[in-house]
Design a protein around this motif. Structure first.
Motif, mmCIF file in Angstrom:
data_model
loop_
_atom_site.group_PDB
_atom_site.id
_atom_site.type_symbol
_atom_site.label_atom_id
_atom_site.label_comp_id
_atom_site.label_asym_id
_atom_site.label_seq_id
_atom_site.Cartn_x
_atom_site.Cartn_y
_atom_site.Cartn_z
ATOM 1 N N UNK A 1 0.826 -1.201 0.000
ATOM 2 C CA UNK A 1 0.000 0.000 0.000
ATOM 3 C C UNK A 1 0.864 1.256 0.000
ATOM 4 N N UNK A 2 1.900 1.263 0.819
ATOM 5 C CA UNK A 2 2.765 2.440 0.970
ATOM 6 C C UNK A 2 3.393 2.852 -0.365
ATOM 7 N N UNK A 3 3.762 1.870 -1.180
ATOM 8 C CA UNK A 3 4.423 2.206 -2.441
ATOM 9 C C UNK A 3 3.491 2.972 -3.384
ATOM 10 N N UNK A 4 2.190 2.833 -3.217
ATOM 11 C CA UNK A 4 1.225 3.601 -4.015
ATOM 12 C C UNK A 4 0.805 4.880 -3.293
ATOM 13 N N UNK A 5 0.704 4.781 -1.968
ATOM 14 C CA UNK A 5 0.175 5.882 -1.187
ATOM 15 C C UNK A 5 1.152 7.045 -1.074
ATOM 16 N N UNK A 6 2.434 6.772 -0.866
ATOM 17 C CA UNK A 6 3.403 7.857 -0.654
ATOM 18 C C UNK A 6 3.482 8.854 -1.819
#
Length: 93
Positions: free
Chosen positions: A33-38
């Motif tokens: 998720x973080x790789x898309x969210x950041x």
């Protein structure tokens, strides 16, 4: 406000799963998720009034539900591939 009960069910589902799943699985999901969210969050904090960012942000919330509370149905189709395509075509142009 209409989506609040659904989001609360998703939170409850994730909390219920934390004890039954290995922490490494949860960390893997967080990283996915973080790789898309950041990138989205960085763009949004720089330009919060940009209307092109909002659909992507809501799609990321749906991805969060699909990853961490898979028993809660998503509103529409969501996947990492769809998120990446949305970013390429609608946000990062």
């Amino acid at each position: 406000i209409g989506l609040l009960p659904r989001r609360l069910r998703a939170i409850r589902s994730r909390i219920g799963r934390i004890n039954s799943l290995p922490i490494v699985k949860d960390l893997e999901k967080q990283q996915r998720l973080r790789r898309h969210w950041l990138p989205w969050f960085q763009r949004w904090t720089a330009d919060p009034d940009n209307p092109n960012l909002w659909p992507h942000g809501w799609a990321l919330e749906e991805l969060r539900v699909s990853l961490f509370a898979p028993d809660i149905p998503c509103l529409g189709k969501v996947s990492e591939k769809r998120i990446e395509e949305m970013w390429r075509t609608h946000v990062n142009h």
